[in-house]
Design a protein around this motif. Structure first.
Motif, PDB file in Angstrom:
ATOM      1  N   MET A  86       0.829  -1.210   0.000  1.00 37.28           N
ATOM      2  CA  MET A  86       0.000   0.000   0.000  1.00 37.28           C
ATOM      3  C   MET A  86       0.862   1.258   0.000  1.00 37.28           C
ATOM      4  O   MET A  86       0.492   2.279  -0.584  1.00 37.28           O
ATOM      5  CB  MET A  86      -0.947  -0.032   1.188  1.00 37.28           C
ATOM      6  CG  MET A  86      -2.010  -1.111   1.047  1.00 37.28           C
ATOM      7  SD  MET A  86      -2.781  -1.568   2.610  1.00 37.28           S
ATOM      8  CE  MET A  86      -1.522  -2.645   3.321  1.00 37.28           C
ATOM      9  N   SER A 122       1.739   2.116  -3.521  1.00 40.44           N
ATOM     10  CA  SER A 122       0.687   2.864  -4.211  1.00 40.44           C
ATOM     11  C   SER A 122       0.707   4.330  -3.800  1.00 40.44           C
ATOM     12  O   SER A 122       0.572   5.235  -4.642  1.00 40.44           O
ATOM     13  CB  SER A 122      -0.682   2.243  -3.913  1.00 40.44           C
ATOM     14  OG  SER A 122      -0.789   0.962  -4.498  1.00 40.44           O
ATOM     15  N   LEU A 144      -2.745  -6.929  -3.827  1.00 35.66           N
ATOM     16  CA  LEU A 144      -2.286  -5.557  -3.580  1.00 35.66           C
ATOM     17  C   LEU A 144      -1.011  -5.250  -4.346  1.00 35.66           C
ATOM     18  O   LEU A 144      -0.843  -4.150  -4.897  1.00 35.66           O
ATOM     19  CB  LEU A 144      -2.068  -5.356  -2.086  1.00 35.66           C
ATOM     20  CG  LEU A 144      -3.340  -5.292  -1.228  1.00 35.66           C
ATOM     21  CD1 LEU A 144      -2.997  -5.482   0.239  1.00 35.66           C
ATOM     22  CD2 LEU A 144      -4.065  -3.966  -1.444  1.00 35.66           C
ATOM     23  N   ASP A 150     -13.657  -3.494   0.422  1.00 34.83           N
ATOM     24  CA  ASP A 150     -12.786  -4.014  -0.631  1.00 34.83           C
ATOM     25  C   ASP A 150     -13.596  -4.564  -1.798  1.00 34.83           C
ATOM     26  O   ASP A 150     -13.192  -4.440  -2.963  1.00 34.83           O
ATOM     27  CB  ASP A 150     -11.867  -5.099  -0.076  1.00 34.83           C
ATOM     28  CG  ASP A 150     -10.789  -4.545   0.838  1.00 34.83           C
ATOM     29  OD1 ASP A 150     -10.421  -3.370   0.675  1.00 34.83           O
ATOM     30  OD2 ASP A 150     -10.311  -5.282   1.722  1.00 34.83           O
ATOM     31  N   ASP A 185      -3.434   0.510   8.665  1.00 34.63           N
ATOM     32  CA  ASP A 185      -3.260  -0.481   7.609  1.00 34.63           C
ATOM     33  C   ASP A 185      -2.126  -1.414   8.003  1.00 34.63           C
ATOM     34  O   ASP A 185      -1.057  -0.958   8.419  1.00 34.63           O
ATOM     35  CB  ASP A 185      -2.920   0.202   6.286  1.00 34.63           C
ATOM     36  CG  ASP A 185      -4.005   1.165   5.830  1.00 34.63           C
ATOM     37  OD1 ASP A 185      -5.187   0.829   5.986  1.00 34.63           O
ATOM     38  OD2 ASP A 185      -3.656   2.256   5.337  1.00 34.63           O
ATOM     39  N   PRO A 243      -5.444  -3.221   3.682  1.00 37.38           N
ATOM     40  CA  PRO A 243      -6.002  -1.937   4.114  1.00 37.38           C
ATOM     41  C   PRO A 243      -6.931  -2.143   5.302  1.00 37.38           C
ATOM     42  O   PRO A 243      -7.679  -3.122   5.358  1.00 37.38           O
ATOM     43  CB  PRO A 243      -6.774  -1.449   2.882  1.00 37.38           C
ATOM     44  CG  PRO A 243      -6.189  -2.184   1.724  1.00 37.38           C
ATOM     45  CD  PRO A 243      -5.768  -3.513   2.264  1.00 37.38           C
ATOM     46  N   SER A 285      -9.821   2.637   6.042  1.00 39.85           N
ATOM     47  CA  SER A 285      -9.207   3.286   4.882  1.00 39.85           C
ATOM     48  C   SER A 285      -9.733   2.691   3.576  1.00 39.85           C
ATOM     49  O   SER A 285      -9.872   3.399   2.576  1.00 39.85           O
ATOM     50  CB  SER A 285      -7.681   3.201   4.958  1.00 39.85           C
ATOM     51  OG  SER A 285      -7.238   1.866   4.991  1.00 39.85           O
ATOM     52  N   ALA A 286     -10.039   1.381   3.586  1.00 41.67           N
ATOM     53  CA  ALA A 286     -10.634   0.776   2.392  1.00 41.67           C
ATOM     54  C   ALA A 286     -11.997   1.392   2.109  1.00 41.67           C
ATOM     55  O   ALA A 286     -12.351   1.671   0.957  1.00 41.67           O
ATOM     56  CB  ALA A 286     -10.760  -0.732   2.573  1.00 41.67           C
ATOM     57  N   SER A 333     -11.621   4.887   0.593  1.00 41.18           N
ATOM     58  CA  SER A 333     -11.280   4.846  -0.827  1.00 41.18           C
ATOM     59  C   SER A 333     -12.503   4.549  -1.686  1.00 41.18           C
ATOM     60  O   SER A 333     -12.774   5.240  -2.685  1.00 41.18           O
ATOM     61  CB  SER A 333     -10.201   3.784  -1.057  1.00 41.18           C
ATOM     62  OG  SER A 333      -9.906   3.647  -2.430  1.00 41.18           O
ATOM     63  N   TRP A 381      -2.628   2.785   2.748  1.00 42.56           N
ATOM     64  CA  TRP A 381      -3.811   2.963   1.904  1.00 42.56           C
ATOM     65  C   TRP A 381      -4.554   4.237   2.272  1.00 42.56           C
ATOM     66  O   TRP A 381      -5.130   4.902   1.408  1.00 42.56           O
ATOM     67  CB  TRP A 381      -4.722   1.749   1.984  1.00 42.56           C
ATOM     68  CG  TRP A 381      -5.673   1.698   0.834  1.00 42.56           C
ATOM     69  CD1 TRP A 381      -7.018   1.797   0.876  1.00 42.56           C
ATOM     70  CD2 TRP A 381      -5.335   1.563  -0.560  1.00 42.56           C
ATOM     71  NE1 TRP A 381      -7.556   1.722  -0.397  1.00 42.56           N
ATOM     72  CE2 TRP A 381      -6.536   1.580  -1.296  1.00 42.56           C
ATOM     73  CE3 TRP A 381      -4.128   1.417  -1.251  1.00 42.56           C
ATOM     74  CZ2 TRP A 381      -6.574   1.467  -2.685  1.00 42.56           C
ATOM     75  CZ3 TRP A 381      -4.165   1.304  -2.633  1.00 42.56           C
ATOM     76  CH2 TRP A 381      -5.370   1.327  -3.339  1.00 42.56           C
ATOM     77  N   THR A 424      -5.291   7.157  -0.349  1.00 40.23           N
ATOM     78  CA  THR A 424      -6.617   7.742  -0.518  1.00 40.23           C
ATOM     79  C   THR A 424      -6.567   9.248  -0.301  1.00 40.23           C
ATOM     80  O   THR A 424      -7.297  10.010  -0.959  1.00 40.23           O
ATOM     81  CB  THR A 424      -7.616   7.081   0.442  1.00 40.23           C
ATOM     82  OG1 THR A 424      -7.589   5.657   0.242  1.00 40.23           O
ATOM     83  CG2 THR A 424      -9.030   7.584   0.204  1.00 40.23           C
TER      84      THR A 424
END
Length: 678
Positions: free
Chosen positions: A202, A205, A273, A476, A534, A538, A542-543, A546, A584, A588
Motif C-alpha cells: 500500500m 501505491s 495488492l 474491498d 493499515d 487496508p 481506509s478501504a 477509498s 492505503w 486515498t
C-alpha cells in the motif's frame, strides 16, 4: 468424544478435525459448556498457511497426552483468523497488551464469559503442557485473581475508541508522511526497517501517487524521494527470493533485509495488492522518472506474472480466488521452491545449469537450509531467450514436486482486492482473460456471499459460510466492483458497489464520522474492534474511505463524499508518527487532493478506440480517479454517464471533477492533456 470441526467450511478448521483434542468452533455452545463444567476456555487462533501453527499442531494438538490434558482441563476452541477477523482482532489486542507482542498461533486462556486472562503465541510441547497444568491450578486455587485480571483487560480494551474529527489530509500532511518514510527507508535494499521485512504494497501505491503528483505529466520527469523509494523497493523485491522467480507471485515476507529468504507462504491479499501496485508503477513510460527502462520492463513482467500465478494457482472451480498456499511441503518449509546446484544439473544439464546458477545465484553453500538456495534474479539475464528456456524447464520440473497445500476458502474482502487488481491489469496490458477472471470472481461473491443485501465473509466449494462480513469485506468488494465497472462498462457492478457502501453507512458508523470494523448487528464480543491502521491489508476504515470517495465521484453523492472524508480523519495523526501503517489511507489522501477526478468514456462497445481511451485513463489519471464506460446511448442509471454522448460518432472521453467537466476529447493525446490539466 470427537471434536466438532468436521462440518466447517474453513480448511484450517478441517485440518484439526481429526485431532484428539475435542475442539469446538467459535460459538455460544463452547462457552455454555465451559460454564456447565466450570472450566476456562482455551482459544487457539491461526490460519491454514501458518508455519508455526502447523508446528504447534504436530507437537501438541496431535499428541495424545497433550490432548488429554486439554480435554480434561479446558473447553477448547479453534478459530480461523481469516474467517473470524473480529475474534482475532479483540484477542490479538489483548495478547499484545499482556505480552508486548503478537503472532500466530495465538493461544488465549479466557473465562467462560470470554474475558482473556492469560495470552501467548507458540509454545513448545513441554512448555505448553506445564502451562496447561499451571493455568488449571490457578483456576482452581486463585480464581479470583484470574477473574479480576480478565475484568481489567476487558475494561481497558472496551473503552471509547473514537478519534478526534479532523479534515481530509492536506498536501503538507502527505508530504510529511514521505519525510517520515525517508527516515525509515532501507537505501541499500529497498523497503522499510530491518528484518523481517514485509512487502509494503500500500505504501508503494501511495509513493507512486505522490511521485506522480510532484511531476507535470506532460514533461520529462526526474526522480523524487517518493519515486526513488517506490522504485527501489519494487525492484528489490522483484529481484529477490521473496518473489517466485519461476512461477510468479510473492511470498508473505522475507526473514532478512535483502529480500533473499522468504517465509514461503503465499497469500491472495499480498499478491492482489502488489499486482495493483506493480501495474500502476509500470503503466507509464520510463521518462516519467519512476524507473529506468529495464526496471520498468521488470515491473511490468512481474505484474503480469503475478496475475497469471493468481489465475493459475489460486483460482477455484467456482471462479473465486483461494486464500493462500502453504509454506510447507513434505514437512519442510520452502521445499517446493528451493534448489541445489545438483538439482539444476539434473534438470538442465551442465551448461544450462551453470547459466541458471549465475542468473539465480544458486551456490554450493546455498542461501537456505541443507545447501539449497532460494532463487533470486541476481543479474538481468544477458541471454533472454536462454533465460526463458531454462526458467520454463525448471518450472516444469518443479511441477513434479509435492505442491504446497491450498486454503481454498474464498474471502470476500480479498477477492475484492483481486477483482480490482485484475480488472485494471487486464485493461492496461490488453489481457481480456484477466478481466474475465475478475468478472467471474465478482459474480461469485455477488451470487454466493450476498444475502438480503448483506455480505457473508467466506465460502468454500460454492457454499457460503456462517461468518458475517466485516467492514473490509464491504469496502474491498465495493472497490473491486467499481474498478470492474470502469473497465467493462457494466452498470450492475456500480449499482452493487453502491448497495454495499449504503450498508457500510447504515451499519458500521460510530456516530462520530468514524467506522467500526463490525456491524451494529454482529455478534457482540468483549470489545468492538475499530482499528484505523493499515497492516497486511487496508484497514476497513481506509478501504471504505477509498471506495466511498470513488463512488462519490461517480455519482455526485455528497453523503458518500462526507463519509469518506470522515473515515480519513486519522491520516493527519498517523502521517508522521506511523506512516508505515497508513499506506492505503495516505494513498486515498492523494486521491482527495486530485479531486478525485472522474472520467467518462463513451462510444461503440466494439470500437477499439474506446478501449484505447480507457487504457489512457488508467495510465495517466491520478490514483482514485472514478472511471465509467458507456455506449453513449443509455447511461445505465450511472450519473457520470448521463448526457455524455460520442462526438461525431467517435469514441469520446469527458474529464470531470465534482461533475464539472472539461470539453470532451476524442484522442488519447487529448485525454492525457485533459488529465494533466492542460
Amino acid at each position: 468424544m470427537p471434536n466438532r470441526l468436521s462440518d466447517a467450511t474453513s480448511p484450517y478448521l478441517l485440518q484439526h478435525a481429526d485431532n484428539p483434542v475435542e475442539w469446538y468452533p467459535w460459538g455460544e455452545e463452547a462457552f455454555a459448556e465451559a460454564r456447565r463444567r466450570d472450566v476456562p476456555v482455551l482459544v487457539s487462533v491461526g490460519y491454514a498457511a501458518c508455519h508455526w501453527c502447523h508446528v504447534m499442531a504436530h507437537e501438541s494438538f496431535e499428541d495424545a497426552a497433550t490432548a488429554e490434558r486439554m480435554n480434561a482441563l479446558f473447553v477448547n476452541v479453534k478459530v480461523d483468523r481469516e474467517e473470524r477477523p473480529d475474534v482475532d482482532a479483540v484477542y490479538m489486542e489483548a495478547t499484545q497488551a499482556m505480552t508486548g507482542q503478537g503472532g500466530w498461533p495465538m493461544t488465549v486462556f479466557a473465562t467462560p464469559d470470554g474475558a482473556p486472562f492469560y495470552c501467548g503465541t507458540y509454545f513448545p510441547r513441554d512448555h505448553f503442557q506445564r502451562l496447561l497444568e499451571g493455568v488449571a491450578t490457578a483456576w482452581r486455587d486463585r480464581r479470583d485473581e484470574l477473574l479480576k485480571q480478565g475484568d481489567r483487560v476487558v475494561t481497558a480494551l472496551s473503552g471509547p475508541r473514537t478519534l478526534a474529527a479532523a479534515p481530509p489530509p492536506a498536501r503538507e500532511t502527505l508530504d510529511l508522511a514521505v519525510q517520515a518514510l525517508v527516515r525509515d527507508y532501507d537505501h541499500g535494499h529497498g523497503g522499510f526497517g530491518t528484518e523481517p521485512k514485509f512487502p509494503p504494497s500500500m505504501l508503494l501505491s501511495f509513493l507512486t501517487a505522490q511521485h506522480e503528483r510532484s511531476l507535470p505529466l506532460q514533461s520529462t520527469g526526474e526522480p523524487t524521494p517518493a519515486g526513488l523509494m517506490a522504485a527501489g523497493t519494487a525492484v528489490g523485491m522483484a529481484r529477490g527470493g521473496i518473489y517466485d522467480q519461476l512461477g510468479g507471485g510473492f511470498a508473505r515476507y522475507a526473514v532478512d533485509r535483502e529480500w533473499v529468504v522468504p517465509h514461503f507462504e503465499k497469500m491472495l491479499y499480498d499478491n492482489a495488492l502488489l499486482l495493483r501496485a506493480y501495474t500502476r508503477m509500470s503503466r507509464r513510460p520510463s521518462d516519467t522518472g519512476l524507473a529506468e527502462p529495464d526496471e520498468r520492463a521488470l515491473l511490468h513482467r512481474v505484474a503480469e506474472e503475478t496475475a497469471d500465478w493468481m489465475v493459475r494457482d489460486l483460482r477455484t472451480s467456482e471462479g473465486g480466488f483461494a486464500s493462500s498456499l502453504d509454506a510447507d511441503t513434505e514437512g519442510e518449509e520452502g521445499a517446493f521452491y528451493v534448489w541445489t546446484p545438483a538439482q539444476l544439473r539434473e534438470v538442465l544439464g551442465a551448461e544450462d545449469a551453470e547459466f541458471a546458477a549465475r542468473v539465480f545465484d544458486v551456490t554450493e553453500g546455498g542461501t537456505f537450509e541443507r545447501g539449497a538456495s532460494v532463487l533470486q534474479l541476481a543479474q538481468p539475464p544477458a541471454d533472454p531467450a536462454r533465460y526463458d528456456r531454462v526458467r520454463a524447464a525448471l518450472l516444469r520440473a518443479r511441477a513434479d514436486r509435492e505442491a504446497p497445500g491450498r486454503d481454498d476458502k474464498v474471502v470476500a474482502a480479498w477477492n475484492g482486492l483481486a477483482v480490482a487488481a485484475l480488472a485494471e491489469a487486464g485493461a492496461l496490458f490488453e489481457r481480456p482473460d484477466l478481466v474475465d477472471a475478475a468478472r467471474a470472481a465478482a459474480d461469485l461473491i455477488l451470487d454466493v456471499h450476498v444475502r438480503d443485501g448483506r455480505l457473508v465473509r467466506t465460502s468454500r466449494d460454492g457454499r457460503a459460510g456462517t461468518s458475517a462480513g466485516v467492514l473490509e469485506d464491504y469496502a474491498d468488494m465495493a472497490e473491486g466492483l467499481l474498478a470492474l465497472h470502469g473497465v467493462t462498462g457494466e452498470a450492475r457492478y456500480a449499482h452493487e458497489a453502491g448497495r454495499l457502501l449504503d450498508a457500510v453507512l447504515e451499519h458500521f458508523g460510530d456516530g462520530e464520522g468514524g467506522l467500526f470494523d463490525t456491524a451494529d448487528d454482529a455478534e457482540r464480543l468483549f470489545s468492538r474492534p475499530q482499528d484505523p491502521t493499515d497492516n497486511a491489508t487496508p484497514s476497513g476504515r481506509s478501504a471504505a474511505a477509498s471506495a466511498l470517495l470513488t463512488y462519490a465521484a461517480l455519482t455526485g453523492s455528497e453523503r458518500h463524499r462526507t463519509a469518506a472524508e470522515g473515515a480519513l480523519s486519522p491520516v493527519s495523526l498517523l502521517a508522521e508518527k506511523a506512516a508505515r501503517f497508513a499506506g492505503w489511507a495516505l494513498a486515498t489522501g492523494e486521491a482527495v487532493l486530485s479531486g478525485p477526478r472522474a472520467v467518462a468514456v463513451v462510444g461503440d462497445p466494439d470500437d477499439p478506440a474506446v478501449d484505447e481511451l480507457v487504457r489512457t485513463a488508467l495510465r495517466w489519471a491520478p490514483l482514485g480517479t472514478a472511471l465509467s464506460r458507456g455506449d453513449g446511448r443509455t447511461d445505465g442509471d450511472v450519473p457520470l454517464l448521463r448526457g455524455r454522448a460520442p462526438i461525431d460518432g467517435r469514441a469520446t472521453a469527458y474529464v470531470c471533477e465534482g461533475f464539472t467537466c472539461k470539453l470532451p476529447v476524442t484522442t488519447p493525446e487529448g485525454l492525457r492533456e485533459r488529465l494533466a490539466g492542460a
